[in-house]
Design a protein around this motif. Structure first.
Motif, PDB file in Angstrom:
ATOM      1  N   THR A 142      10.817  53.166   2.047  1.00  0.00           N
ATOM      2  CA  THR A 142      11.757  52.117   2.623  1.00  0.00           C
ATOM      3  C   THR A 142      11.041  50.799   2.232  1.00  0.00           C
ATOM      4  OG1 THR A 142      10.615  52.340   4.597  1.00  0.00           O
ATOM      5  CG2 THR A 142      12.587  53.722   4.427  1.00  0.00           C
ATOM      6  N   ASN A 143       9.925  50.557   1.882  1.00  0.00           N
ATOM      7  CA  ASN A 143       9.193  49.350   1.558  1.00  0.00           C
ATOM      8  C   ASN A 143       9.650  48.887   0.233  1.00  0.00           C
ATOM      9  OD1 ASN A 143       7.372  46.934   1.954  1.00  0.00           O
ATOM     10  ND2 ASN A 143       5.831  48.189   0.914  1.00  0.00           N
ATOM     11  N   THR A 144       9.222  49.681  -0.815  1.00  0.00           N
ATOM     12  CA  THR A 144       9.414  49.517  -2.232  1.00  0.00           C
ATOM     13  C   THR A 144      10.877  49.831  -2.625  1.00  0.00           C
ATOM     14  OG1 THR A 144       8.726  51.584  -2.957  1.00  0.00           O
ATOM     15  CG2 THR A 144       7.261  49.986  -2.674  1.00  0.00           C
ATOM     16  N   LYS A 145      11.697  50.526  -1.856  1.00  0.00           N
ATOM     17  CA  LYS A 145      12.999  50.648  -2.180  1.00  0.00           C
ATOM     18  C   LYS A 145      13.001  51.794  -3.497  1.00  0.00           C
ATOM     19  CE  LYS A 145      16.017  49.654  -0.174  1.00  0.00           C
ATOM     20  NZ  LYS A 145      16.701  50.280   1.261  1.00  0.00           N
ATOM     21  N   LYS A 146      12.109  52.521  -3.614  1.00  0.00           N
ATOM     22  CA  LYS A 146      11.855  53.521  -4.617  1.00  0.00           C
ATOM     23  C   LYS A 146      12.118  55.181  -4.046  1.00  0.00           C
ATOM     24  CE  LYS A 146      10.461  50.588  -8.118  1.00  0.00           C
ATOM     25  NZ  LYS A 146      11.074  50.139  -9.192  1.00  0.00           N
ATOM     26  N   PHE A 147      12.542  55.968  -4.755  1.00  0.00           N
ATOM     27  CA  PHE A 147      12.903  57.423  -4.301  1.00  0.00           C
ATOM     28  C   PHE A 147      12.037  58.195  -5.374  1.00  0.00           C
ATOM     29  CE2 PHE A 147      16.529  56.825  -6.973  1.00  0.00           C
ATOM     30  CZ  PHE A 147      16.803  57.869  -7.467  1.00  0.00           C
ATOM     31  N   HIS A 148      11.385  59.423  -5.000  1.00  0.00           N
ATOM     32  CA  HIS A 148      10.557  60.212  -5.682  1.00  0.00           C
ATOM     33  C   HIS A 148      10.916  61.565  -5.339  1.00  0.00           C
ATOM     34  CE1 HIS A 148       7.756  56.651  -5.688  1.00  0.00           C
ATOM     35  NE2 HIS A 148       8.241  56.631  -4.543  1.00  0.00           N
ATOM     36  N   LEU A 149      10.368  62.310  -6.438  1.00  0.00           N
ATOM     37  CA  LEU A 149      10.554  63.788  -6.157  1.00  0.00           C
ATOM     38  C   LEU A 149       9.412  64.324  -5.072  1.00  0.00           C
ATOM     39  CD1 LEU A 149      10.926  65.070 -10.096  1.00  0.00           C
ATOM     40  CD2 LEU A 149      12.530  65.005  -8.235  1.00  0.00           C
ATOM     41  N   PRO A 150       9.560  65.249  -4.422  1.00  0.00           N
ATOM     42  CA  PRO A 150       8.516  65.666  -3.456  1.00  0.00           C
ATOM     43  C   PRO A 150       7.194  65.747  -3.779  1.00  0.00           C
ATOM     44  CG  PRO A 150      10.555  66.832  -3.038  1.00  0.00           C
ATOM     45  CD  PRO A 150      10.736  66.178  -4.296  1.00  0.00           C
TER      46      PRO A 150
END
Length: 364
Positions: A320-328
């Motif tokens: 939520t800080n960098t607004k990036k999403f990742h695979l688990p």
């Protein structure tokens, strides 16, 4: 006696005339086979480009006039598949082996290939990697008493009656292994093919600026169709009629991404995909490129496949800080601070609509 003389002269003239006719006829007969041989040789000397199905990875075999070049060989477990495919095509020696960059889905199978065939030249970027797989490849190259030739921008090599020019990498890209990818343009007659490994937009910008032509009839789409590659300006400069995407069926990355497919469709580029069609063959006679056994309906098939992948629901980790999403399982996801970490189950498009960008490391 005078009568006999004229008879002899007349007979000699008839004989000479007959020989001249026979000679001309003989010349016509010999010209015919020469022309048919030339036509047959032209047909036999077509440039053939095999986009080998290695699942979620890359591997391309190029053949011209009995000379062969291999670009990448998929993951390590795909090595035997690539070796078998090459033997089926009659490969006994490889003039060139190009390992575009050190990621396992490109160089993993090269160890098996180099062990199985004689190789004249290996071209790889001057970017070391610390994985055991990469070290095994280097050991195999040493065992075969081979040397690695670094790619030099603008340098041209011959493959039979075709040539290819090195277009990337253009500079030091630090830890971004994708941008270290060896990029080439292959030319035969009036036709061209372009291969850029996993080069992303930064490397594409550098190739746009280096002054060498990128124009090609066929583009092997970079990075398996990821949205991190195939920028609009780059596609416009290459301006291909056909595009080939090498990716695995129902792969975890959602390749090819919707953004890339939309960009290709917008430019009316016909797309062929290994996850839908298996290994794909392109043939150039020097004037035009054909895809034997395939049809131009592949673009629509690709669109349908992309629409299906949009609805694929999976788990993502959000920062939520960098607004990036990742695979688990992404290493960057495990380092996110607890207060900035959220888990979401949904589709890739849904996460993007929420204002998040895909991680450049795990490429969700």
């Amino acid at each position: 006696m005078t009568g006999n003389f004229y008879k002899r002269v007349l007979l000699a003239a008839v004989i000479i005339f007959t020989l001249m006719i026979a000679g001309c006829a003989g010349m016509e007969v010999s010209t015919g086979p020469d022309k048919s041989v030339s036509s047959r040789q032209q047909s036999d000397s077509d440039l053939k480009v095999h986009f080998i199905d290695v699942g979620q990875g890359d591997s391309t075999l190029i053949e011209k006039d009995g000379h062969f070049m291999l670009i990448d060989a998929g993951e390590r477990d795909q090595g035997p598949t690539v070796v078998s495919y090459l033997k089926e095509q009659g490969v006994k020696k490889l003039d060139y082996v190009i390992g575009t960059h050190p990621h396992s889905d490109h160089i993993g199978g090269l160890e098996a290939v180099i062990k199985a065939f004689d190789v004249d030249k290996i071209i790889m970027p001057q970017k070391a990697h610390t994985t055991k797989l990469y070290e095994r490849l280097l050991n195999t190259i040493d065992e075969k008493k081979l040397k690695i030739t670094p790619p030099k921008i603008g340098e041209v090599y011959e493959l039979g009656d075709s040539t290819f020019q090195i277009l990337g990498p253009n500079r030091d890209y630090g830890d971004n292994l994708n941008n270290w990818s060896v990029g080439i343009r292959l030319d035969y007659g009036k036709t061209s093919f372009a291969f850029f490994g996993d080069a992303e937009k930064g490397a594409e910008d550098d190739m746009l600026a280096n002054g060498f032509s990128l124009k090609a009839d066929v583009l092997k789409v970079s990075h398996h169709g990821s949205s991190t590659s195939s920028s609009g300006p780059f596609l416009d400069q290459v301006s291909p009629e056909y595009a080939v995407i090498s990716c695995g069926k129902d792969n975890d990355y959602g390749h090819p991404h919707k953004e890339t497919m939309d960009a290709l469709q917008k430019r009316n580029i016909t797309v062929f995909r290994t996850d839908q069609l298996g290994s794909i063959l392109a043939v150039s006679d020097g004037s035009k490129v054909t895809f034997p056994g395939q049809n131009k309906g592949s673009t629509n098939d690709s669109k349908t496949k992309t629409e299906e992948s949009k609805s694929l629901t999976r788990e993502y980790v959000l920062n939520t800080n960098t607004k990036k999403f990742h695979l688990p399982d992404c290493k960057l996801a495990t380092s996110i601070k607890k207060e900035n970490k959220e888990t979401l189950k949904g589709t890739r498009d849904e996460v993007i609509k929420m204002g998040y960008e895909p991680c450049k490391s795990c490429k969700p």
